[in-house]
Structures are given as C-alpha cells and as structure tokens.
Design an enzyme around this catalytic site. Structure first.
Site, PDB file in Angstrom:
ATOM      1  N   LYS A   1      -6.897   2.608 -19.844  1.00 33.57           N
ATOM      2  CA  LYS A   1      -7.191   2.838 -21.251  1.00 33.57           C
ATOM      3  C   LYS A   1      -5.931   2.582 -22.096  1.00 33.57           C
ATOM      4  CE  LYS A   1     -11.214   3.956 -19.636  1.00 33.57           C
ATOM      5  NZ  LYS A   1     -11.122   4.572 -18.365  1.00 33.57           N
TER       6      LYS A   1
ATOM      7  N   ARG B   1       0.824  -1.226   0.000  1.00 27.03           N
ATOM      8  CA  ARG B   1       0.000   0.000   0.000  1.00 27.03           C
ATOM      9  C   ARG B   1       0.849   1.263   0.000  1.00 27.03           C
ATOM     10  NH1 ARG B   1      -1.391   2.735   4.163  1.00 27.03           N
ATOM     11  NH2 ARG B   1      -1.616   1.001   5.617  1.00 27.03           N
TER      12      ARG B   1
ATOM     13  N   ASP C   1      -5.516  15.764 -17.524  1.00 28.94           N
ATOM     14  CA  ASP C   1      -5.780  14.329 -17.711  1.00 28.94           C
ATOM     15  C   ASP C   1      -5.397  14.027 -19.162  1.00 28.94           C
ATOM     16  OD1 ASP C   1      -6.962  11.920 -18.443  1.00 28.94           O
ATOM     17  OD2 ASP C   1      -8.642  12.162 -17.050  1.00 28.94           O
TER      18      ASP C   1
ATOM     19  N   TYR D   1     -14.531  14.042 -18.125  1.00 37.12           N
ATOM     20  CA  TYR D   1     -15.028  12.666 -17.992  1.00 37.12           C
ATOM     21  C   TYR D   1     -16.025  12.661 -16.815  1.00 37.12           C
ATOM     22  CZ  TYR D   1     -15.011   8.063 -15.884  1.00 37.12           C
ATOM     23  OH  TYR D   1     -15.404   6.892 -15.287  1.00 37.12           O
TER      24      TYR D   1
HETATM   25  N1  PLP Z   1     -10.147   9.995 -17.212  1.00 38.21           N
HETATM   26  C1  PLP Z   1     -10.730   9.708 -18.398  1.00 38.21           C
HETATM   27  C2  PLP Z   1     -10.529  10.647 -19.554  1.00 38.21           C
HETATM   28  C3  PLP Z   1     -11.529   8.569 -18.523  1.00 38.21           C
HETATM   29  O1  PLP Z   1     -12.125   8.307 -19.705  1.00 38.21           O
HETATM   30  C4  PLP Z   1     -11.716   7.721 -17.384  1.00 38.21           C
HETATM   31  C5  PLP Z   1     -12.545   6.518 -17.447  1.00 38.21           C
HETATM   32  O2  PLP Z   1     -13.292   6.283 -18.397  1.00 38.21           O
HETATM   33  C6  PLP Z   1     -11.093   8.065 -16.182  1.00 38.21           C
HETATM   34  C7  PLP Z   1     -10.312   9.198 -16.134  1.00 38.21           C
HETATM   35  C8  PLP Z   1     -11.262   7.221 -14.950  1.00 38.21           C
HETATM   36  O3  PLP Z   1     -10.412   6.120 -15.011  1.00 38.21           O
HETATM   37  P1  PLP Z   1     -10.654   4.721 -14.264  1.00 38.21           P
HETATM   38  O4  PLP Z   1     -11.890   4.125 -14.825  1.00 38.21           O
HETATM   39  O5  PLP Z   1      -9.397   3.976 -14.556  1.00 38.21           O
HETATM   40  O6  PLP Z   1     -10.815   5.025 -12.801  1.00 38.21           O
END
Ligand code: PLP
Length: 395
Positions: A207, A57, A182, A111
């Site tokens: 992703k 952790r 992001d 998102y």
């Molecule tokens: N950021 C973007 C642009 C995303 O498309 C997603 C999920 O679809 C996330 C963050 C969140 O990621 P996670 O599902 O790995 O927690």
C-alpha cells in the site's frame, strides 16, 4: 567520504526515507544499490548456522538488509524486516509472538485477511478473542493467564475508526503483553507507534510504503530481539521478498513522506467537499471535526491519512451508478497508491458477511471507500462530479 556528524537513521523522516539503510561505502559507487539477482553465493569461510548461508529466502541479501534498516529507521525501531506480502508479515509475526498454547486479543474490525487468519489460529494451538479496541474497560474480561499479545490497526478499515492507542500500550505494559499494530493505513509519516510504546509495527508495504501499486510486500519493525525471533520463523515459513521487489520498495519508500503529505491534504479537501454536498449522507474521515475520534487523531497523528469513506444519500443504487461513471478515478480494490481508487466495501472487502452483520458494522450498500491519490485536487473533485455530482446521481 567525510565522517558523518550525525546518524541519518535518527534524523528527519524525509531524509530517513531517502538515505537510511543505504550501504556505505556505496557498492561500486552506485547511488542506487544493485539488485542482487542471484540465488547462489560462494560459501564464506565461516558459517556459524544455517541462517548465515547467503540465500534469498534467508533474507540476508544486501537488498533485504538495506530495506530492513530503512524500515526500522522510519518506524523509530531497532530493527526491521521485509516480507513477500503484508499477510506474510502478519502471519509470521503472530505465530512467532503468540505461539502454541498462547492467547491473542485482537481488534474486532481488522482487515478481512488478518481477521480470517486470526480465526484460523486454533489450527496451530493458538487461542484468540476479539475486542472492541475503543473500549478499554472491556478488555480485562477477555484476558487469560496465557494471553501473550494484543493486536490492533492504527486506523481501521473501512470506517477509519481509531483505537484507543494509549490505552492499548498501557494495558499491554501493565499485563506484560506484546503490543502489535498494523500501521499500514497511517504510515510512519502520520504515526510512529513505537514512540508511543507499541512493541511491533507491521505493514502491508503493498500500500502506502511502496505507493505505486506494482508490488506485494510486507514489513515488521521492533526490538532487535523480537525481529530476530520473527526472522528465524520467516526463514522457514518462506514468505521472503524477492530482490527485484526489494529494489522497487526501496525506490517507493524514498518518496513516502512527499506522497503521504499530499494524500493527507487531498483527502482532507475531498472530505470537506463531500461533507458539504447534499448527495452525501455521511463522511468518515479522522480529519473532520465530526469524526468521533477527531481529538484522538489530532493528539496522536501528524496527518489524518489518505483514506476516507462516505455514504451516498441515494443508497446502493446511487453508489453503483456513481462508481460506473468515474472517468479518471479507478473503481477497484486495494489502496495507498499514487492514484485515487474507489471501492464499495459491501460488495468487495466485506461481501463475505451476512447483510445484517454488515449493517451492524455500518457498512451499507451506499458506502464508498476512497483511497485518495496525489493527483491535482481539482481533477479528483471534478471526477467526483462536484459540478455534476447531483446529475450523476439523479440521472
Ligand atoms: N493490512 C491491511 C490494513 C491491509 O489493508 C492489507 C491488505 O489490503 C493487509 C494488511 C494485507 O496485505 P497484503 O495484501 O500485502 O498481504
């Protein structure tokens, strides 16, 4: 082993993806570092603080450390850190950077999971305002004395909009804000935001970074100081990445540049075909000259990405028929894997919004979002039915 003449971490991204961060000397000579599948380690002679105890952790297994270095090198950052999900990375980083009494400026079209988290921030004494990330002149009006950070996405979902990234960086520097991005959709293969001047790059590694649709993971990259602050919070919030998932992410990252370049090519080819098809009313893809921010994408990105959206002329009914008739391509959420996926944002990612709100954002019932994979483009086009697309929608 002969002395290296250059640091792999500073080299070309294809080499970085394969070699950066790998422990040297190799552990027992292993080319692929072993998975440290242990939760207990002998106490070393000197433990300066709780965070020095070896414990999964606390993000200090060799698997975490190697990945942190690789992600840092990919993002041209001093340091990197992996998390148990993209949301663990985003929530931990936002709480560490903005904190109680602070104020955040966040892009409107985030998102959905991130947007919901931002809307929860007042529970922890953090204020926020949403901004139009393409309209820098509107940002000063939202600024407060306690504003600490500005948060955007490199390419926004689902209409693949591109924020005014240069303006975000300049605004943050002039007002002493932390700029956070992001970079999940663009990936460091297409865009390295820290080179432009962003402070922190964040990822859902679920992703493209992993790319094989088989783990949930996240990452942050930035200065050693900022990453250390985030690590200390992560160690207590506990969203750490399991060592087996670390192994899979490291394996996935090795082919990131190959996969992403192929996805760029396939997405551009698909976008061009879709634009020329009478059954398609609109195509949203930064690589098309018709995209409102095509010039910005050309200037800032080295590829236009694997995500596109298109609007069927036949509306909701045609879209529903289309997704039900796909054969090779999966109708399902998420993105960034080697396989092509199609979703309908109106009934998935944006289903929670009122219909009028959705329409205002341009998310119609006939909108399809495509995460283009690495399959042969001929097979992707065939499943999209370019020989029978019209029939698919007319029958
Ligand atoms: N950021 C973007 C642009 C995303 O498309 C997603 C999920 O679809 C996330 C963050 C969140 O990621 P996670 O599902 O790995 O927690």
């Amino acid at each position: 082993m002969t002395e290296r003449t250059h640091r792999i971490e500073d080299g070309r991204i294809d080499t970085v993806a394969v070699h950066a961060g790998a422990p040297r000397p190799r552990i027992h000579g292993a080319v692929v570092p072993p998975i440290f599948q242990s939760t207990v380690f002998e106490t070393p002679d000197e433990v300066a603080s709780y965070d020095d105890i070896v414990y999964p952790r606390l993000n200090n297994l060799p698997n975490h450390q190697a990945l942190g270095k690789k992600i840092a090198a990919l993002e041209a950052a001093e340091a990197g850190l992996v998390f148990g999900s993209g949301m663990a990375a985003i929530s931990t980083a936002l709480l560490a950077v903005v904190g109680k009494g602070g104020h955040l400026l966040a892009q409107e079209q985030l998102y959905g999971g991130t947007r919901t988290f931002v809307e929860m921030l007042d529970r922890w004494g953090v204020e926020y305002d949403f901004i139009d990330a393409d309209d820098p002149r509107s940002w000063d009006a939202k600024l407060r004395p306690n504003t600490r950070a500005i948060y955007v996405e490199s390419i926004a979902n689902p209409l693949v909009e591109i924020a005014d990234h240069r303006a975000v960086v300049d605004f943050a520097k002039a007002r002493r804000l932390v700029s956070m991005i992001d970079n999940t959709f663009a990936t460091p293969v297409n865009f390295r935001p820290l080179k432009l001047g962003y402070d922190l790059a964040l990822h859902s590694c679920t992703k493209y970074m992993n790319g094989h649709s088989d783990i949930v993971a996240g990452a942050v990259a930035g200065s050693s100081r900022a990453v250390r602050e985030i690590l200390l919070l992560l160690n207590h919030l506990g969203g750490s990445l399991d060592p087996h998932a670390c192994f899979l992410l490291d394996r996935g990252l090795k082919t990131l540049p190959l996969r992403v370049r192929r996805q760029n090519e396939n997405a551009l080819a698909l976008a061009r075909h879709l634009s020329a098809h009478p059954a398609i009313a609109a195509v949203h893809y930064p690589g098309l000259e018709s995209h409102p921010r095509h010039d910005r994408a050309r200037e800032l990105f080295s590829g236009f990405g694997g995500m596109l959206a298109c609007e069927l002329a036949g509306g909701e009914e045609a879209a529903e028929q289309f997704v039900r008739r796909l054969e090779m391509i999966t109708y399902g959420p998420s993105l960034g894997g080697v396989e092509t996926l199609v979703t309908r944002p109106a009934v998935t990612s944006h289903a929670g919004l009122a219909p009028a709100e959705r329409e205002a954002l341009g998310i119609t019932g006939g909108l399809l979002r495509v995460s283009v994979g690495i399959e042969a483009i001929e097979d992707i086009l065939a499943d999209f039915g370019f020989s029978r697309f019209g029939e698919k929608n007319q029958s």
